[in-house]
Design a protein around this motif. Structure first.
Motif, PDB file in Angstrom:
ATOM      1  N   UNK A 179       0.823  -1.209   0.000  1.00  0.00           N
ATOM      2  CA  UNK A 179       0.000   0.000   0.000  1.00  0.00           C
ATOM      3  C   UNK A 179       0.855   1.257   0.000  1.00  0.00           C
ATOM      4  N   UNK A 180       1.946   1.244   0.779  1.00  0.00           N
ATOM      5  CA  UNK A 180       2.803   2.425   0.832  1.00  0.00           C
ATOM      6  C   UNK A 180       3.514   2.658  -0.491  1.00  0.00           C
ATOM      7  N   UNK A 181       3.991   1.595  -1.125  1.00  0.00           N
ATOM      8  CA  UNK A 181       4.664   1.758  -2.411  1.00  0.00           C
ATOM      9  C   UNK A 181       3.710   2.349  -3.446  1.00  0.00           C
ATOM     10  N   UNK A 182       2.448   1.943  -3.388  1.00  0.00           N
ATOM     11  CA  UNK A 182       1.472   2.489  -4.329  1.00  0.00           C
ATOM     12  C   UNK A 182       1.112   3.924  -3.979  1.00  0.00           C
ATOM     13  N   UNK A 183       0.883   4.191  -2.691  1.00  0.00           N
ATOM     14  CA  UNK A 183       0.472   5.528  -2.262  1.00  0.00           C
ATOM     15  C   UNK A 183       1.581   6.549  -2.458  1.00  0.00           C
ATOM     16  N   UNK A 184       2.816   6.172  -2.096  1.00  0.00           N
ATOM     17  CA  UNK A 184       3.929   7.119  -2.144  1.00  0.00           C
ATOM     18  C   UNK A 184       4.509   7.258  -3.543  1.00  0.00           C
ATOM     19  N   UNK A 185       4.059   6.448  -4.492  1.00  0.00           N
ATOM     20  CA  UNK A 185       4.651   6.480  -5.838  1.00  0.00           C
ATOM     21  C   UNK A 185       4.230   7.713  -6.626  1.00  0.00           C
ATOM     22  N   UNK A 186       3.123   8.324  -6.268  1.00  0.00           N
ATOM     23  CA  UNK A 186       2.635   9.479  -7.022  1.00  0.00           C
ATOM     24  C   UNK A 186       3.675  10.593  -6.990  1.00  0.00           C
ATOM     25  N   UNK A 187       4.118  11.009  -8.166  1.00  0.00           N
ATOM     26  CA  UNK A 187       5.143  12.044  -8.243  1.00  0.00           C
ATOM     27  C   UNK A 187       6.465  11.591  -7.686  1.00  0.00           C
ATOM     28  N   UNK A 188       6.719  10.286  -7.721  1.00  0.00           N
ATOM     29  CA  UNK A 188       7.895   9.718  -7.082  1.00  0.00           C
ATOM     30  C   UNK A 188       9.197  10.119  -7.733  1.00  0.00           C
ATOM     31  N   UNK A 189      10.285   9.901  -6.996  1.00  0.00           N
ATOM     32  CA  UNK A 189      11.618  10.219  -7.497  1.00  0.00           C
ATOM     33  C   UNK A 189      12.130   9.058  -8.332  1.00  0.00           C
ATOM     34  N   UNK A 190      13.238   9.312  -9.044  1.00  0.00           N
ATOM     35  CA  UNK A 190      13.859   8.267  -9.853  1.00  0.00           C
ATOM     36  C   UNK A 190      14.848   7.447  -9.035  1.00  0.00           C
TER      37      UNK A 190
END
Length: 244
Positions: A179-190
């Motif tokens: 869930x965190x990987x999906x939630x925090x991925x928005x606008x994520x860094x490279x």
């Protein structure tokens, strides 16, 4: 892509586990090679003394002989699975996060036991701290690729993670990570990301059976046995009333 993030979970006797994540500066084969050296050294040192502060001191000494390790950050958490105490230390790394069970209680960071990244001078021995966790808590370690965003301060990034983790109500450590990987991925860094979670599931103790002599001197022994059993059963503050 090949990068310098690493994670490990090292089982230790009796009933302890050392969790660690780290981040070598840069990316590519050289960063990965340095990561391998540090991760291997940490495993060797932990077998001799896994206390997080002294362990960071030894790792920093090793890193001093590896020029490319300058600026590496890492977080170490030594967890006693029976008492649910966590002893922790961070060398320039984002703080570990504790996520209580359920939707109601907010997540909170382990902010103590901090020192500079590896390769930078530390003012004396590197410190560590200790906190007691509760049954059902999840301990989360991560690298900065999970939280860093352009045009956002580190405080804003950490608060975004804290809110996201506290609102999931995920039934397992795996589900929380997903869930965190999906939630925090928005606008994520490279940047690459490492994420490591330990869920402290409530223990189910065996029934307590104690035989004692009918003598007042036996009460202290009985109270100790009962207090430990109630703690393992997750009785919380109600255990004090039961013992009384």
């Amino acid at each position: 892509r090949v990068g310098g993030d690493w994670y490990d979970a090292i089982p230790l006797a009796p009933g302890r586990v050392l969790l660690c994540v780290g981040d070598v500066v840069g990316r590519g084969p050289q960063a990965a090679a340095v990561m391998g050296q540090l991760r291997g050294a940490l495993g060797i040192f932990a077998a001799e003394d896994a206390e997080p502060g002294p362990l960071l001191d030894r790792l920093a000494g090793f890193a001093a002989g590896v020029p490319e390790a300058m600026g590496t950050t890492t977080a170490l958490c030594l967890v006693d699975l029976a008492s649910r105490e966590v002893r922790y230390a961070c060398a320039g790394h984002p703080p570990p996060l504790v996520v209580p069970e359920g939707h109601d209680a907010p997540a909170w960071f382990l902010w103590e036991g901090r020192s500079p990244p590896l390769g930078l001078a530390s003012n004396g021995p590197r410190p560590h701290a200790a906190r007691a966790l509760a049954a059902g808590d999840t301990l989360l370690l991560y690298t900065d690729g999970l939280i860093e965003r352009t045009r956002e301060s580190i405080d804003q990034s950490l608060e975004r993670l804290r809110r996201a983790a506290g609102g999931t109500g995920a039934p397992s450590a795996d589900a929380l990570c997903d869930e965190l990987l999906e939630t925090m991925a928005a606008g994520g860094s490279a940047d690459d990301t490492a994420l490591l979670a330990l869920r402290l599931d409530p223990a189910t103790p065996e029934p307590l059976e104690v035989a004692v002599q009918a003598d007042a001197s036996q009460l202290a022994t009985l109270r100790r046995r009962l207090t430990g059993w109630l703690r393992d059963a997750g009785a919380g503050s109600a255990g004090e009333d039961v013992v009384l």
